[in-house]
Every structure is written in C-alpha cells, then in structure tokens.
Design a protein around this motif. Structure first.
Motif, PDB file in Angstrom:
ATOM      1  N   LEU A 146      51.577  40.187  69.969  1.00  0.00           N
ATOM      2  CA  LEU A 146      51.611  38.735  70.076  1.00  0.00           C
ATOM      3  C   LEU A 146      50.198  38.231  70.349  1.00  0.00           C
ATOM      4  CD1 LEU A 146      54.772  37.989  72.285  1.00  0.00           C
ATOM      5  CD2 LEU A 146      54.557  37.853  69.798  1.00  0.00           C
ATOM      6  N   ASP A 147      49.815  37.171  69.678  1.00  0.00           N
ATOM      7  CA  ASP A 147      48.535  36.529  69.933  1.00  0.00           C
ATOM      8  C   ASP A 147      48.689  35.662  71.180  1.00  0.00           C
ATOM      9  OD1 ASP A 147      46.200  35.020  69.979  1.00  0.00           O
ATOM     10  OD2 ASP A 147      46.136  34.748  67.804  1.00  0.00           O
ATOM     11  N   ALA A 148      48.002  36.016  72.242  1.00  0.00           N
ATOM     12  CA  ALA A 148      48.138  35.304  73.520  1.00  0.00           C
ATOM     13  C   ALA A 148      47.831  33.824  73.384  1.00  0.00           C
ATOM     14  CB  ALA A 148      47.227  35.943  74.567  1.00  0.00           C
ATOM     15  N   ARG A 149      47.035  33.461  72.394  1.00  0.00           N
ATOM     16  CA  ARG A 149      46.654  32.060  72.223  1.00  0.00           C
ATOM     17  C   ARG A 149      47.839  31.178  71.822  1.00  0.00           C
ATOM     18  NH1 ARG A 149      41.955  32.612  68.008  1.00  0.00           N
ATOM     19  NH2 ARG A 149      43.538  34.025  67.153  1.00  0.00           N
ATOM     20  N   ARG A 150      48.903  31.784  71.354  1.00  0.00           N
ATOM     21  CA  ARG A 150      50.122  31.018  71.034  1.00  0.00           C
ATOM     22  C   ARG A 150      50.942  30.703  72.276  1.00  0.00           C
ATOM     23  NH1 ARG A 150      53.433  34.720  67.547  1.00  0.00           N
ATOM     24  NH2 ARG A 150      54.981  33.102  68.010  1.00  0.00           N
ATOM     25  N   PHE A 151      50.659  31.386  73.380  1.00  0.00           N
ATOM     26  CA  PHE A 151      51.530  31.280  74.552  1.00  0.00           C
ATOM     27  C   PHE A 151      50.820  30.780  75.814  1.00  0.00           C
ATOM     28  CE2 PHE A 151      53.222  34.398  71.648  1.00  0.00           C
ATOM     29  CZ  PHE A 151      54.550  34.026  71.558  1.00  0.00           C
ATOM     30  N   ILE A 152      49.570  31.163  76.010  1.00  0.00           N
ATOM     31  CA  ILE A 152      48.826  30.735  77.199  1.00  0.00           C
ATOM     32  C   ILE A 152      48.136  29.406  76.875  1.00  0.00           C
ATOM     33  CG2 ILE A 152      47.136  31.377  78.947  1.00  0.00           C
ATOM     34  CD1 ILE A 152      49.577  33.241  78.803  1.00  0.00           C
ATOM     35  N   VAL A 185      56.078  44.850  73.905  1.00  0.00           N
ATOM     36  CA  VAL A 185      55.286  43.682  73.509  1.00  0.00           C
ATOM     37  C   VAL A 185      53.852  43.872  74.015  1.00  0.00           C
ATOM     38  CG1 VAL A 185      54.998  41.186  73.742  1.00  0.00           C
ATOM     39  CG2 VAL A 185      57.300  42.182  73.559  1.00  0.00           C
ATOM     40  N   VAL A 186      52.872  43.642  73.147  1.00  0.00           N
ATOM     41  CA  VAL A 186      51.463  43.804  73.515  1.00  0.00           C
ATOM     42  C   VAL A 186      50.715  42.498  73.240  1.00  0.00           C
ATOM     43  CG1 VAL A 186      49.342  45.137  73.171  1.00  0.00           C
ATOM     44  CG2 VAL A 186      51.577  46.250  72.858  1.00  0.00           C
ATOM     45  N   MET A 187      49.925  42.064  74.201  1.00  0.00           N
ATOM     46  CA  MET A 187      49.103  40.875  74.006  1.00  0.00           C
ATOM     47  C   MET A 187      47.788  41.008  74.757  1.00  0.00           C
ATOM     48  SD  MET A 187      51.607  38.374  76.227  1.00  0.00           S
ATOM     49  CE  MET A 187      50.809  36.860  75.747  1.00  0.00           C
ATOM     50  N   GLY A 188      46.787  40.260  74.321  1.00  0.00           N
ATOM     51  CA  GLY A 188      45.489  40.296  74.977  1.00  0.00           C
ATOM     52  C   GLY A 188      45.477  39.436  76.230  1.00  0.00           C
ATOM     53  N   GLY A 189      44.759  39.890  77.235  1.00  0.00           N
ATOM     54  CA  GLY A 189      44.559  39.085  78.422  1.00  0.00           C
ATOM     55  C   GLY A 189      43.371  38.170  78.243  1.00  0.00           C
ATOM     56  N   PHE A 190      43.092  37.323  79.264  1.00  0.00           N
ATOM     57  CA  PHE A 190      41.834  36.571  79.319  1.00  0.00           C
ATOM     58  C   PHE A 190      41.789  35.361  78.392  1.00  0.00           C
ATOM     59  CE2 PHE A 190      37.340  36.625  77.479  1.00  0.00           C
ATOM     60  CZ  PHE A 190      36.722  35.963  78.520  1.00  0.00           C
ATOM     61  N   ILE A 191      42.517  35.400  77.261  1.00  0.00           N
ATOM     62  CA  ILE A 191      42.388  34.341  76.263  1.00  0.00           C
ATOM     63  C   ILE A 191      43.617  33.441  76.239  1.00  0.00           C
ATOM     64  CG2 ILE A 191      40.803  35.613  74.784  1.00  0.00           C
ATOM     65  CD1 ILE A 191      43.134  36.384  73.007  1.00  0.00           C
ATOM     66  N   GLY A 192      43.390  32.211  75.813  1.00  0.00           N
ATOM     67  CA  GLY A 192      44.447  31.242  75.620  1.00  0.00           C
ATOM     68  C   GLY A 192      43.981  30.243  74.589  1.00  0.00           C
ATOM     69  N   ALA A 193      44.625  29.093  74.564  1.00  0.00           N
ATOM     70  CA  ALA A 193      44.198  28.019  73.664  1.00  0.00           C
ATOM     71  C   ALA A 193      44.586  26.686  74.265  1.00  0.00           C
ATOM     72  CB  ALA A 193      44.832  28.175  72.279  1.00  0.00           C
ATOM     73  N   THR A 194      43.815  25.670  73.962  1.00  0.00           N
ATOM     74  CA  THR A 194      44.138  24.327  74.427  1.00  0.00           C
ATOM     75  C   THR A 194      45.370  23.819  73.678  1.00  0.00           C
ATOM     76  OG1 THR A 194      42.722  23.284  72.769  1.00  0.00           O
ATOM     77  CG2 THR A 194      41.700  23.883  74.870  1.00  0.00           C
ATOM     78  N   GLU A 195      45.877  22.669  74.102  1.00  0.00           N
ATOM     79  CA  GLU A 195      47.084  22.130  73.472  1.00  0.00           C
ATOM     80  C   GLU A 195      46.867  21.805  71.997  1.00  0.00           C
ATOM     81  OE1 GLU A 195      49.793  19.777  76.514  1.00  0.00           O
ATOM     82  OE2 GLU A 195      47.685  19.195  76.797  1.00  0.00           O
ATOM     83  N   ASP A 196      45.611  21.556  71.610  1.00  0.00           N
ATOM     84  CA  ASP A 196      45.337  21.317  70.184  1.00  0.00           C
ATOM     85  C   ASP A 196      44.861  22.574  69.458  1.00  0.00           C
ATOM     86  OD1 ASP A 196      43.002  21.307  71.593  1.00  0.00           O
ATOM     87  OD2 ASP A 196      42.261  19.384  70.846  1.00  0.00           O
ATOM     88  N   GLY A 197      45.060  23.757  70.091  1.00  0.00           N
ATOM     89  CA  GLY A 197      44.859  25.020  69.392  1.00  0.00           C
ATOM     90  C   GLY A 197      43.465  25.604  69.413  1.00  0.00           C
ATOM     91  N   VAL A 198      42.558  25.048  70.221  1.00  0.00           N
ATOM     92  CA  VAL A 198      41.197  25.582  70.301  1.00  0.00           C
ATOM     93  C   VAL A 198      41.163  26.751  71.289  1.00  0.00           C
ATOM     94  CG1 VAL A 198      38.800  25.059  70.889  1.00  0.00           C
ATOM     95  CG2 VAL A 198      40.228  23.320  69.757  1.00  0.00           C
TER      96      VAL A 198
END
Length: 463
Positions: A146-152, A185-198
């Motif tokens: 899972l791409d953590a940026r979709r969830f965090i 399930v495997v995902m990267g730590g440390f990363i996320g994305a803003t509400e507009d996907g950045v």
C-alpha cells in the motif's frame, strides 16, 4: 492485528530483509501490518543528491543517482523471486526516472524548498516498501503493498507535517483490516500526503509515528517497533556500554525518555498509542528472541527510583539577566514571545527575580533571538552542553534523590538544574566533555541493585 515497524538498519540489505521476512512469517497468524523505513542511509543519500543538484554539480548528482539505483536493484534481486523481477525492474525504472527529472528540475531552479525536500526524501520509503513486499512473497507469504500517501493525510507543513487523524483513521479503517485478513500488508513509514495529494513527510524518525498512527487507525492489539537494540536500556549504549534492559515502562516515562534523547523511540510515537491504549514493544531485529521493552499505559511499580538515564546533546545554554526588570511583571512573557516569534522551542528553564537560564537545541535563529532579547536584557551564550535527564515515576515520591545524584557528581560542573516541571524527571546541564563521566557515575549509583520485575541485568558487563 499487530503493526510491525522496521527501521532503516533492519532493512539495509538483502540479508537484513531476509531476517525481517523470517520475523514477520513467524507472526503471520497475528495478521501483521508492516511499516518500513528507507533502506540503510537512503534518505541521507537522497538529500545529498538534492544538495548537489541545487549547487549545480551535475558531475556529482548523476553518478549518485546511478549508485542509488544500483544499490536497490542489487539488494532487491537477491530476495525477489524470478516471477516478480520484471515488475521490480519496471518499478525501479519508473521511480528513478521520476527522481531524475525531479533532481534535474532542482538543478535548474537552484533552490530546495520544503515541498521539494519531501518529494525527494519520500523515494526511500516508497522503494523499500515495494521491495520488502516482493521479498515477502519470495519467502512464502502472501503480501500486498500500500502506498502510505493514500492513507496518511497531513497538513501542509512540509518536512514536519502533522497528520489529520480523523481522515487518516477513516481511510485506514476502510481498507487495511480487510486486506490484512488475507495478506501481510506492507507500507512505507515517514511519508504521507496533503489533502490535495501533495507528498509530505512526518519529519526524521517519523516511521515510528506512522506505525503508531496505523496501529490506532486499525485498532491493533499491539505496535512493535523493531530496531537494532534490545529495547530501552538504563543508559544510551553510545555513551555507556552495558546498560540493562528495561522490561516494562509506562507511556509517560517512555515519552519523557524519547523527548530527552532516547533515539530508540520517536517522541511523537506514543501519542496515538496512548489515546487508543495500545501497548508498544521495542524489539531487536538482530536478536528477535529477546523480549524487548513493553510500553503500557499504567504506572509500572519499581523498587528503583530511576528507570533510565537519557541525554540530549548539542544543547545551547542562554543566560538572560536584567536588573531593570527587578519586580517587573511581564519579564518572562517578553522572553518567551521572542522564542515564539522565531519558532524555536525551549527545552529547560530556570528562573530567579532578574535572571533566566534556558536551553535550546536549534541554533538556526540564535543571532536573531539574541538581538531581540538584548533590546531589554543582557544575554550570554554557552555552546557544547548536554542535558542529562533521569526518568522514573518514583522520583516524585522518593526523598533525597537530588542529594544522591549530586553527591556522585562531585567535581563535575553543573550549569543548570530543573525539577518539578515534570514529576517524572530530574534534569540538569553539563558540558559535553563531562558527559561520559557523568552518566557512568550516575549509572553505578542508581542501578547497582535492580528490581528484577522491571529490569533484565546485562551480565556481560555487570557481574
């Protein structure tokens, strides 16, 4: 479900990833969700590439990019099955093509913004989590990435983003538990994305925070932080070898230790866990048979006054003095308004009628701070200090702790003392050159006898 976080040293090579696969496979029935950091020193290498790019040093950053790709390809190919090699190569090509274009753009602009830093540094976790997923399949597990940026989901404070927990928890709960019933399930730590996907990041060490957020969001029964030490110890092993393992510690004590330099745990990690009352375990991926340290919400009864000695290095001491402010209200307010204006946190404070001593660990805006303070007070600065922090629930109940501490530090100049702001700690400042002698003397005094219910004695050093 459990959350298992593995740091950079735990996934630094093919051999390390194979070790991690064995640890996860042994706990497969507990439906693990795995959070990984970047491989080894990848984040540092990415930031070095960015620095070379904005300096216009093409002869440096292009070979560095090739070396980083070769490293990931070489280590991954040792643990990725033949059936997945095409997917591996395709993903590496895609990521490094994106990364190269991003770096070339930085070279043109000649500037590195916080948003660019997040974009660059995110590639470490994006690559490692994908590689670890393929490796798990190679070692007989059904695994999904899972791409953590979709969830965090975070705010827009790039490089130090704060999670928007309501939205984050909703996204995690909607997807991860159902997936974890079928696969690791495997995902990267440390990363996320803003509400507009950045793309955003939670700050250095933020993979621990990710693990705690994921654990809270999916209602995990336990959050495991796998690192390269046996758990929390009675002293920092880089300062004093042979500290004893702390078997169990409270959330409050662990948070205090983390803030004051216990690098085995990110300071923010325990917050989501506390809110959901989820135990956190600190474990060693190189010695998975060691029970580690268990962090729980409840107070841990202990016969020892202190649970551990933490140290925060590279501390700057600022002494502020003004006889003009004698008996004047608002002196402290004016001082702290300066630090607030310059967004510089203060660690410790000690006050008298006309003097204030305080410590900071960031000197980025020191000259501006001093200029503002000197408009109404005298100020002097001492660099090269360290905060030594004794942490334990019993400090608040035990008379004579300060006497014991300072008696054994005879001959060591103590620059500042703080007790009372937190009922869990006694903190003081010494020069960096006195650190090892200070910690050794305290450790001998405070841990000669150990409560066996709370500590595991290190017999290799202490007979």
């Amino acid at each position: 479900m459990i959350v298992m976080k593995f740091g950079g040293s735990s996934v630094e090579s093919a051999a390390a990833i194979e070790r991690v696969a064995g640890i996860v496979k042994a706990r497969e029935e507990r439906r693990p969700v795995v959070v990984v950091s970047a491989m080894g020193k990848t984040t540092n290498k990415l930031l070095a590439i960015a620095a070379a790019a904005i300096a216009g040093k093409r002869e440096e950053y292009i070979p560095q990019l090739h070396d980083l790709r070769d490293f990931h390809s070489r280590e991954a190919r040792q643990v990725v099955p033949l059936a997945d090699r095409a997917e591996l190569d395709s993903t590496l090509d895609e990521h490094f093509q994106e990364l190269t274009e991003l770096v070339k753009g930085l070279a043109v602009l000649g500037e590195l913004t916080p948003r660019s830093i997040d974009a660059i540094s995110s590639y470490g976790e994006r690559l490692s989590s994908f590689i670890v997923t393929l490796a798990f399949r190679h070692f007989g597990m059904k695994a999904e990435h899972l791409d953590a940026r979709r969830f965090i989901v975070t705010d827009k404070r790039h490089t130090q983003a704060a999670p928007i927990l309501t939205e984050t928890y909703a996204r995690l709960a909607a997807t991860v538990p159902a997936m974890a019933r079928e696969s690791v399930v495997v995902m990267g730590g440390f990363i996320g994305a803003t509400e507009d996907g950045v793309t955003s990041t939670l700050g250095r060490g933020g993979s621990d925070f990710t693990a705690s957020i994921v654990g809270a969001g999916i209602g995990a029964e336990e959050i495991q932080i796998w690192t390269d030490v046996d758990g929390m110890l009675t002293a920092d092993p880089t300062i004093l070898a042979g500290g004893h393992r702390v078997k169990t510690i409270s959330f409050a004590e662990a948070a205090e230790l983390a803030y004051f330099g216990a690098k085995v745990l990110h300071p923010a990690t325990v917050v989501p866990a506390i809110e959901r009352n989820i135990p956190v375990l600190i474990l060693n991926s190189r010695r998975p048979d060691v029970p580690g340290t268990r962090i729980i919400a409840e107070t841990v009864t202990c016969e020892n006054v202190v649970k551990s000695i933490a140290c925060k290095r590279k501390i700057t001491l600022i002494n502020i003095h003004s006889t003009r402010m004698l008996m004047a209200h608002g002196f402290l307010r004016r001082i702290f308004e300066v630090f607030d204006r310059h967004e510089t946190p203060v660690d410790m404070v000690s006050t008298s009628e006309v003097s204030v001593s305080l410590t900071i660990d960031s000197t980025d805006r020191l000259e501006s701070i001093l200029a503002d303070i000197r408009q109404f007070s005298e100020a002097s600065v001492e660099h090269g200090n360290v905060i030594v922090c004794l942490v334990g629930e019993n400090i608040r109940f035990t008379p004579g702790v300060a006497r014991r501490v300072f008696n054994v530090l005879d001959g060591i100049n103590i620059r500042m003392i703080s007790q009372g702001a937190s009922l869990l700690n006694l903190s003081f400042v010494v020069a960096e050159k006195d650190l090892k002698r200070t910690v050794a003397a305290l450790h001998e005094e405070l841990f000669a006898e150990l409560d066996s219910n709370v500590f595991e004695r290190n017999e290799a050093v202490h007979a």
